[in-house]
Design a protein around this motif. Structure first.
Motif, PDB file in Angstrom:
ATOM      1  N   ARG A  27      22.255 -19.438  63.638  1.00  0.00           N
ATOM      2  CA  ARG A  27      21.703 -18.543  64.659  1.00  0.00           C
ATOM      3  C   ARG A  27      20.516 -17.725  64.122  1.00  0.00           C
ATOM      4  O   ARG A  27      19.978 -16.882  64.827  1.00  0.00           O
ATOM      5  CB  ARG A  27      22.793 -17.605  65.179  1.00  0.00           C
ATOM      6  CG  ARG A  27      23.924 -18.337  65.907  1.00  0.00           C
ATOM      7  CD  ARG A  27      24.757 -17.364  66.711  1.00  0.00           C
ATOM      8  NE  ARG A  27      25.440 -16.394  65.881  1.00  0.00           N
ATOM      9  CZ  ARG A  27      26.661 -16.561  65.377  1.00  0.00           C
ATOM     10  NH1 ARG A  27      27.335 -17.680  65.624  1.00  0.00           N
ATOM     11  NH2 ARG A  27      27.219 -15.627  64.628  1.00  0.00           N
ATOM     12  N   GLN A  28      20.147 -17.980  62.869  1.00  0.00           N
ATOM     13  CA  GLN A  28      19.023 -17.260  62.284  1.00  0.00           C
ATOM     14  C   GLN A  28      17.735 -17.593  63.029  1.00  0.00           C
ATOM     15  O   GLN A  28      17.433 -18.750  63.310  1.00  0.00           O
ATOM     16  CB  GLN A  28      18.876 -17.654  60.807  1.00  0.00           C
ATOM     17  CG  GLN A  28      17.701 -16.995  60.095  1.00  0.00           C
ATOM     18  CD  GLN A  28      17.620 -17.417  58.629  1.00  0.00           C
ATOM     19  OE1 GLN A  28      18.622 -17.434  57.929  1.00  0.00           O
ATOM     20  NE2 GLN A  28      16.422 -17.785  58.184  1.00  0.00           N
ATOM     21  N   ARG A  29      16.973 -16.575  63.374  1.00  0.00           N
ATOM     22  CA  ARG A  29      15.737 -16.765  64.127  1.00  0.00           C
ATOM     23  C   ARG A  29      14.488 -16.637  63.254  1.00  0.00           C
ATOM     24  O   ARG A  29      13.411 -17.058  63.623  1.00  0.00           O
ATOM     25  CB  ARG A  29      15.671 -15.753  65.278  1.00  0.00           C
ATOM     26  CG  ARG A  29      16.717 -16.000  66.368  1.00  0.00           C
ATOM     27  CD  ARG A  29      16.453 -17.306  67.086  1.00  0.00           C
ATOM     28  NE  ARG A  29      17.367 -17.563  68.178  1.00  0.00           N
ATOM     29  CZ  ARG A  29      18.441 -18.338  68.085  1.00  0.00           C
ATOM     30  NH1 ARG A  29      18.712 -18.944  66.920  1.00  0.00           N
ATOM     31  NH2 ARG A  29      19.223 -18.561  69.122  1.00  0.00           N
ATOM     32  N   GLU A  35      12.323 -23.915  55.457  1.00  0.00           N
ATOM     33  CA  GLU A  35      11.386 -24.483  56.429  1.00  0.00           C
ATOM     34  C   GLU A  35       9.939 -24.435  55.935  1.00  0.00           C
ATOM     35  O   GLU A  35       9.053 -24.999  56.577  1.00  0.00           O
ATOM     36  CB  GLU A  35      11.495 -23.731  57.752  1.00  0.00           C
ATOM     37  CG  GLU A  35      12.855 -23.888  58.423  1.00  0.00           C
ATOM     38  CD  GLU A  35      13.011 -22.996  59.644  1.00  0.00           C
ATOM     39  OE1 GLU A  35      13.291 -23.520  60.733  1.00  0.00           O
ATOM     40  OE2 GLU A  35      12.873 -21.765  59.494  1.00  0.00           O
ATOM     41  N   VAL A  36       9.697 -23.770  54.826  1.00  0.00           N
ATOM     42  CA  VAL A  36       8.335 -23.662  54.288  1.00  0.00           C
ATOM     43  C   VAL A  36       7.910 -25.022  53.720  1.00  0.00           C
ATOM     44  O   VAL A  36       8.619 -25.621  52.918  1.00  0.00           O
ATOM     45  CB  VAL A  36       8.264 -22.580  53.193  1.00  0.00           C
ATOM     46  CG1 VAL A  36       6.892 -22.572  52.527  1.00  0.00           C
ATOM     47  CG2 VAL A  36       8.582 -21.214  53.785  1.00  0.00           C
ATOM     48  N   ARG A  46       8.736 -19.913  64.608  1.00  0.00           N
ATOM     49  CA  ARG A  46       9.624 -18.956  63.935  1.00  0.00           C
ATOM     50  C   ARG A  46       8.897 -17.620  63.717  1.00  0.00           C
ATOM     51  O   ARG A  46       9.441 -16.555  64.033  1.00  0.00           O
ATOM     52  CB  ARG A  46      10.076 -19.513  62.594  1.00  0.00           C
ATOM     53  CG  ARG A  46      11.032 -20.694  62.655  1.00  0.00           C
ATOM     54  CD  ARG A  46      12.383 -20.277  63.129  1.00  0.00           C
ATOM     55  NE  ARG A  46      13.377 -21.309  62.829  1.00  0.00           N
ATOM     56  CZ  ARG A  46      14.523 -21.444  63.483  1.00  0.00           C
ATOM     57  NH1 ARG A  46      14.829 -20.609  64.469  1.00  0.00           N
ATOM     58  NH2 ARG A  46      15.376 -22.394  63.154  1.00  0.00           N
ATOM     59  N   LEU A  47       7.695 -17.692  63.167  1.00  0.00           N
ATOM     60  CA  LEU A  47       6.963 -16.471  62.859  1.00  0.00           C
ATOM     61  C   LEU A  47       6.597 -15.692  64.125  1.00  0.00           C
ATOM     62  O   LEU A  47       6.515 -14.463  64.106  1.00  0.00           O
ATOM     63  CB  LEU A  47       5.696 -16.815  62.076  1.00  0.00           C
ATOM     64  CG  LEU A  47       5.920 -17.329  60.646  1.00  0.00           C
ATOM     65  CD1 LEU A  47       4.614 -17.857  60.062  1.00  0.00           C
ATOM     66  CD2 LEU A  47       6.491 -16.233  59.761  1.00  0.00           C
ATOM     67  N   PHE A 210      12.959 -26.481  68.616  1.00  0.00           N
ATOM     68  CA  PHE A 210      11.797 -26.237  69.463  1.00  0.00           C
ATOM     69  C   PHE A 210      11.247 -27.525  70.064  1.00  0.00           C
ATOM     70  O   PHE A 210      10.090 -27.574  70.492  1.00  0.00           O
ATOM     71  CB  PHE A 210      10.703 -25.525  68.657  1.00  0.00           C
ATOM     72  CG  PHE A 210      11.138 -24.228  68.045  1.00  0.00           C
ATOM     73  CD1 PHE A 210      11.278 -23.085  68.816  1.00  0.00           C
ATOM     74  CD2 PHE A 210      11.446 -24.146  66.697  1.00  0.00           C
ATOM     75  CE1 PHE A 210      11.688 -21.891  68.264  1.00  0.00           C
ATOM     76  CE2 PHE A 210      11.853 -22.950  66.124  1.00  0.00           C
ATOM     77  CZ  PHE A 210      11.981 -21.814  66.911  1.00  0.00           C
ATOM     78  N   LEU A 211      12.045 -28.572  70.118  1.00  0.00           N
ATOM     79  CA  LEU A 211      11.581 -29.883  70.572  1.00  0.00           C
ATOM     80  C   LEU A 211      10.909 -29.812  71.939  1.00  0.00           C
ATOM     81  O   LEU A 211       9.768 -30.261  72.116  1.00  0.00           O
ATOM     82  CB  LEU A 211      12.754 -30.866  70.624  1.00  0.00           C
ATOM     83  CG  LEU A 211      12.461 -32.221  71.277  1.00  0.00           C
ATOM     84  CD1 LEU A 211      11.446 -33.003  70.464  1.00  0.00           C
ATOM     85  CD2 LEU A 211      13.748 -33.029  71.439  1.00  0.00           C
ATOM     86  N   ASP A 212      11.592 -29.279  72.933  1.00  0.00           N
ATOM     87  CA  ASP A 212      11.053 -29.284  74.301  1.00  0.00           C
ATOM     88  C   ASP A 212       9.820 -28.399  74.437  1.00  0.00           C
ATOM     89  O   ASP A 212       8.866 -28.754  75.131  1.00  0.00           O
ATOM     90  CB  ASP A 212      12.131 -28.843  75.295  1.00  0.00           C
ATOM     91  CG  ASP A 212      13.243 -29.869  75.447  1.00  0.00           C
ATOM     92  OD1 ASP A 212      13.027 -31.024  75.048  1.00  0.00           O
ATOM     93  OD2 ASP A 212      14.327 -29.511  75.943  1.00  0.00           O
ATOM     94  N   ILE A 213       9.844 -27.235  73.783  1.00  0.00           N
ATOM     95  CA  ILE A 213       8.676 -26.348  73.844  1.00  0.00           C
ATOM     96  C   ILE A 213       7.473 -27.016  73.180  1.00  0.00           C
ATOM     97  O   ILE A 213       6.363 -26.998  73.711  1.00  0.00           O
ATOM     98  CB  ILE A 213       8.978 -25.009  73.141  1.00  0.00           C
ATOM     99  CG1 ILE A 213      10.059 -24.232  73.894  1.00  0.00           C
ATOM    100  CG2 ILE A 213       7.715 -24.170  73.018  1.00  0.00           C
ATOM    101  CD1 ILE A 213      10.479 -22.957  73.192  1.00  0.00           C
TER     102      ILE A 213
END
Length: 331
Positions: A27-29, A35-36, A46-47, A210-213
Motif C-alpha cells: 500500500r506504499q504510495r 523502483e529507481v 509515484r513522485l 499505473f497500467l491503465d493511467i
C-alpha cells in the motif's frame, strides 16, 4: 472433467494476490529505491502522488515476498545485536527497506527472486542496473548514518529450480551518482513527457499499478502503443523510425553473423557444450551444439493426402506491417 470456476470462487492465485495487497509495503504510495532505475513514467507517477489505477502485483512477486518473510523471521530469531533486519532507510528523499545488514563482516545483503533463465543471464552479465542502484542507495543511507558497509551482496534465487547465486561487490559512488542523476531527470521532466520504458503487453506493465493511467488514450481495438501516435500524430516520423530500426537490426544481425563465423575457427567441440574459452575479452566464449527433433510438416501433409484427409490446423491472426511504393512516387 473439473467443473469451471464460478464468479464467486477464487483461485489460489487470487488468494495470494489478495494477501499481498493487504501488506503495508503493497500500500506504499511513495517512490521506493526498488523502483529507481526501472520505468521512468512509473517513477514519475509515484513522485507526483498519482493514485494507482490498477491493483498491481503478481504471483511471482508474492513468491518472492514469501521467501523474504521466511528469511526475515529466521533472522529475527538469530541476528546479532548490531545486525539490521528489514530495516527502513531513506536516502535522497527516497525510502527503502534493506533485507539485512550483518555488522560482522559489515555486509549489506539483499535477496532477489528470478527465473532460472534470467539467472543464467545475471551470472554472465551481472545484476540489473536497478538492482545495483537499489543496494547502493541502501549502502549510502547506512554510510550517511555512520554505519560502515564493506560489501554489498545480492542473493539471487531461481523460483523454478531453487538455485541460489550470490553476487558480491563493493559500494560505489558512481552507482549512487548515476541513480541520483536518473532521479533528477525524472523529477525535472513533465510527467506526460516521461518515457514508457516497458511494453504494455509485457509482465512489467501488466503488473504495474499505473497500467491503465499510463496507456490511457490508445485507439480502441488497437495496440496500446497506438497512444504514442495519438500523442504525436506524425506518421512520417513513426514510419522513418520503423525503417531506421529495421535497418539497424539488419546491420546488427550481419555483424553478429560475421563475428560468429569468424569465431567458429576457435570452436573446440562438435557436440554438446564446450569448455569456456578465454579469448581476452571480459567474458568467455562457450559453444552449445544441439540436435533437436522437429516435426516434418511436409511428410505429415503428404501422409494425410495419401489418406485422403486434411491435417488438423489452427488459425491465428497475424498483423504484418511492411513498406510499399506509393502510386505517384518516382521510380
Amino acid at each position: 472433467m473439473a467443473a469451471p470456476l464460478t464468479e464467486q470462487e477464487r483461485t489460489t492465485a487470487d488468494l495470494l494476490l489478495e494477501w499481498d495487497r493487504t501488506r503495508p509495503r503493497s500500500r506504499q504510495r511513495e517512490l521506493g529505491w526498488s523502483e529507481v532505475g526501472g520505468c521512468r513514467r512509473r517513477a514519475g507517477y509515484r513522485l507526483a502522488g498519482v493514485e494507482p489505477s490498477n491493483p498491481g502485483g503478481s504471483v511471482q512477486a508474492v513468491l518472492g515476498t514469501a521467501i523474504h518473510e521466511a528469511v526475515q523471521q529466521r533472522l529475527n530469531e538469530t541476528a546479532a545485536p548490531d545486525d539490521l533486519v528489514e530495516y527502513e532507510v531513506v536516502f535522497a528523499g527516497i525510502i527503502g527497506h534493506l533485507d539485512r545488514y550483518e555488522a560482522e563482516p559489515e555486509d549489506l545483503i539483499d535477496v532477489k527472486t528470478t527465473s532460472s533463465r534470467w539467472l543464467e543471464h545475471i551470472k554472465i552479465w551481472g545484476p540489473d542496473r536497478s538492482h545495483l542502484w537499489q543496494v547502493n542507495g541502501y549502502a549510502a543511507a547506512l554510510i550517511a548514518k555512520g554505519i560502515r558497509v564493506r560489501r554489498i551482496v545480492i542473493d539471487y534465487i531461481a523460483r523454478d529450480t531453487g538455485e541460489v547465486y550470490r553476487w558480491v561487490g563493493k559500494p560505489t559512488v558512481e552507482a549512487v551518482r548515476d541513480a541520483l542523476d536518473w532521479l533528477r531527470e525524472v523529477r525535472d521532466a513533465d510527467l506526460d513527457m516521461l518515457h514508457r520504458d516497458y511494453e504494455p503487453d509485457g509482465p512489467f506493465c501488466g503488473h504495474c499499478p499505473f497500467l491503465d493511467i499510463c496507456w490511457n488514450g490508445y485507439v480502441p481495438d488497437r495496440d496500446r502503443r497506438s497512444v504514442l501516435f495519438v500523442e504525436d500524430p506524425d506518421g512520417e516520423k513513426w514510419a522513418r523510425q520503423l525503417a531506421d530500426a529495421r535497418a539497424a537490426i539488419k546491420a546488427a544481425k550481419a555483424l553478429e553473423e560475421e563475428a560468429k563465423g569468424a569465431l567458429d575457427a576457435l570452436r573446440p567441440n562438435v557436440s554438446g557444450k564446450s569448455d569456456i574459452l578465454d579469448v581476452g575479452y571480459e567474458r568467455g566464449l562457450q559453444w552449445t551444439i544441439t540436435n533437436p527433433e522437429r516435426l516434418d510438416g511436409d511428410q505429415v501433409r503428404a501422409d494425410y493426402r495419401k489418406a485422403g484427409a486434411k491435417p488438423p490446423v489452427t488459425t491465428s491472426t497475424s498483423i504484418k506491417l511492411g513498406f510499399a511504393k506509393l502510386p505517384d512516387a518516382e521510380p
